[in-house]
Design a protein around this motif. Structure first.
Motif, mmCIF file in Angstrom:
data_model
loop_
_atom_site.group_PDB
_atom_site.id
_atom_site.type_symbol
_atom_site.label_atom_id
_atom_site.label_comp_id
_atom_site.label_asym_id
_atom_site.label_seq_id
_atom_site.Cartn_x
_atom_site.Cartn_y
_atom_site.Cartn_z
ATOM 1 N N CYS A 60 -13.024 -5.648 8.548
ATOM 2 C CA CYS A 60 -12.151 -6.129 7.324
ATOM 3 C C CYS A 60 -12.295 -7.482 6.557
ATOM 4 O O CYS A 60 -12.591 -8.225 7.316
ATOM 5 C CB CYS A 60 -10.646 -6.073 7.938
ATOM 6 N N ASP A 61 -12.323 -7.500 5.285
ATOM 7 C CA ASP A 61 -12.668 -8.708 4.554
ATOM 8 C C ASP A 61 -11.942 -9.930 4.965
ATOM 9 O O ASP A 61 -12.301 -11.006 4.585
ATOM 10 C CB ASP A 61 -12.989 -8.536 2.984
ATOM 11 N N ALA A 67 -6.363 -5.201 10.143
ATOM 12 C CA ALA A 67 -6.930 -4.572 9.077
ATOM 13 C C ALA A 67 -6.089 -4.483 8.092
ATOM 14 O O ALA A 67 -4.793 -3.949 8.111
ATOM 15 C CB ALA A 67 -7.763 -3.175 9.500
ATOM 16 N N CYS A 68 -6.357 -4.966 6.658
ATOM 17 C CA CYS A 68 -5.539 -5.144 5.496
ATOM 18 C C CYS A 68 -5.392 -3.712 4.881
ATOM 19 O O CYS A 68 -4.573 -3.319 4.229
ATOM 20 C CB CYS A 68 -6.129 -6.090 4.501
ATOM 21 N N GLY A 69 -6.389 -2.586 5.013
ATOM 22 C CA GLY A 69 -6.226 -1.377 4.570
ATOM 23 C C GLY A 69 -6.563 -1.200 3.157
ATOM 24 O O GLY A 69 -6.736 -0.277 2.386
ATOM 25 N N VAL A 70 -6.873 -2.448 2.393
ATOM 26 C CA VAL A 70 -6.932 -2.316 0.811
ATOM 27 C C VAL A 70 -8.442 -2.786 0.236
ATOM 28 O O VAL A 70 -8.939 -2.448 -0.799
ATOM 29 C CB VAL A 70 -5.977 -3.049 0.079
ATOM 30 N N CYS A 71 -9.096 -3.590 1.347
ATOM 31 C CA CYS A 71 -10.244 -4.223 0.776
ATOM 32 C C CYS A 71 -11.396 -3.394 0.799
ATOM 33 O O CYS A 71 -11.275 -2.293 1.465
ATOM 34 C CB CYS A 71 -10.643 -5.503 1.696
ATOM 35 N N CYS A 74 -12.309 -1.758 4.345
ATOM 36 C CA CYS A 74 -11.174 -1.022 4.737
ATOM 37 C C CYS A 74 -11.282 0.276 4.151
ATOM 38 O O CYS A 74 -11.112 1.283 4.804
ATOM 39 C CB CYS A 74 -9.906 -1.681 4.543
#
Ligand code: ZN
Length: 377
Positions: A60-61, A67-71, A74
């Motif tokens: 994850c960035d 994990a953010c789920g949007v980068c 992800c």
């Protein structure tokens, strides 16, 4: 030090396994990750799910602990198409496949269709068990591919992660080739091997891995998974969770079956057997074996075993699994107080192993009925 994740359960995509989560989080925090991990433990408790989630967090960035789920990373992980995360599974061997071929190069269109569908299913549901026709082992060209890829630096200056799912399926030659990489792992690589059959793996591979044990899940964790993820009604989920023996995957397999019908067959088998009407018992045996499906017969026998186990437990006033069948169980105990239930359980066990050894299944069930009848009084 951030401490909020140590009190609440991190990584909710993975059911339970808090001890393992904290262990991996601590390794990440301290920056002391091993080059190779072996996640081992029973089938269906989340070893692959953990491997995928850990890879997601590491890539994850945001660099955070979840994990953010949007980068970008992800988003790629959501379809398991991150260039630095490689899922390695058993695959078919293509026609005329030779040493220079990549693992997918010589597969037919149909095989590739199946591979894509299975990998996508795994991406959507990390508890999905990848099953590809003719894939009998993790083949040598998959490992050669790892040996080609591993030394390259990653696109995002992060780790290259190789997840070898069901690593016990490595062929001998694949395992020995992998060993060379594990002995001198490139610094930026992380290998996660998962297995439910650690004893079947080469000792030399095991000794190169940091081994992490996964425990069976609790009934409430499985129940929660079934209701929240699979939309199973709470009461049904409770029963499945009890039948699943700590495995979420097993519980989900049971949801797909006509479990209630099967359990009813079990009850009828017991009733008719103890009543001694062999023609009636024959009808149930016909019903259970009509599709000549050994898996189904094995499941029937497991359920039968659980029923008699409940009879034993109930006689000792313990906690039973077939909660909805308390009444017939109580009647059985009251009527056959001298039944040798441990002997019946052993009979069921033997019947299960005979089904696996391809003995004629109707005969197994007729014999079993005879043994049960002999052991009840
Ligand atoms: Zn992210």
């Amino acid at each position: 030090m951030p401490s909020d994740h140590t009190t609440t359960m991190p990584w909710p995509r993975v059911l339970g396994q808090k001890r393992v989560k904290l262990m991996l989080l601590n390794a990440k925090r301290s920056g002391r990750l091993h080059h190779a991990y072996l996640f081992h433990g029973p089938e269906g408790v989340g070893k692959d799910a953990m491997a995928i989630e850990f890879a997601r967090v590491l890539q994850c960035d945001t660099g955070g602990e979840v994990a953010c789920g949007v980068c970008d990373a992800c988003v790629k992980m959501a379809t398991l198409q991150h260039p630095d995360v490689h899922l390695v599974t058993a695959l078919p061997v293509g026609k005329n496949e030779d040493a220079g071929d990549g693992p997918f190069d010589k597969l037919t269109q149909d095989e590739m269709k199946s591979v894509r569908a299975e990998y996508l299913a795994k991406a959507e549901d990390p508890y999905h068990r990848v099953s590809i026709p003719r894939a009998t082992g993790i083949k040598i060209n998959s490992i050669r591919d790892i040996r080609r890829e591993a030394p390259l630096s990653s696109a995002g200056k992060k780790r290259r992660i190789f997840i070898l799912s069901n690593a016990d399926m490595l062929t001998d030659v694949s395992a020995n080739t992998l060993l060379k990489t594990l002995e001198e792992p490139p610094a930026h690589c992380l290998f996660i091997l998962t297995t439910s059959y650690r004893d079947e793996m080469l000792q030399t591979i095991l000794s190169r891995c940091q081994q992490i044990r996964f425990d069976p899940l609790s009934e409430s964790q499985i129940q929660e998974g079934l209701t929240a993820r699979d939309g199973v009604a709470a009461e049904h989920a409770a029963l499945l969770a009890r039948l699943a023996g700590g495995s979420y995957a097993r519980a989900r397999e049971l949801t797909g079956d006509d479990l209630m019908g099967e359990r009813n067959n079990v009850l009828e088998f017991v009733r008719r057997t103890v009543a001694g009407h062999s023609a009636d018992v024959g009808k149930i045996i016909d019903l259970v074996t009509d599709e000549k499906d050994r898996t189904r017969v094995t499941r029937f026998l497991h359920l039968l075993l659980l029923w008699f186990r409940d009879a034993l437990v109930l006689a000792r006033e313990g906690r039973i699994i077939n909660i909805d069948q308390r009444e017939p169980l109580e009647r059985f105990i009251a009527r056959y107080p001298k039944a040798d239930i441990p002997a019946i359980l052993a009979d069921c066990d033997r019947a299960i192993s005979l089904v696996e050894r391809n003995v004629y299944i109707k005969l197994i069930l007729y014999n079993l009925a005879g043994q049960v009848k002999a052991h009840i009084s």
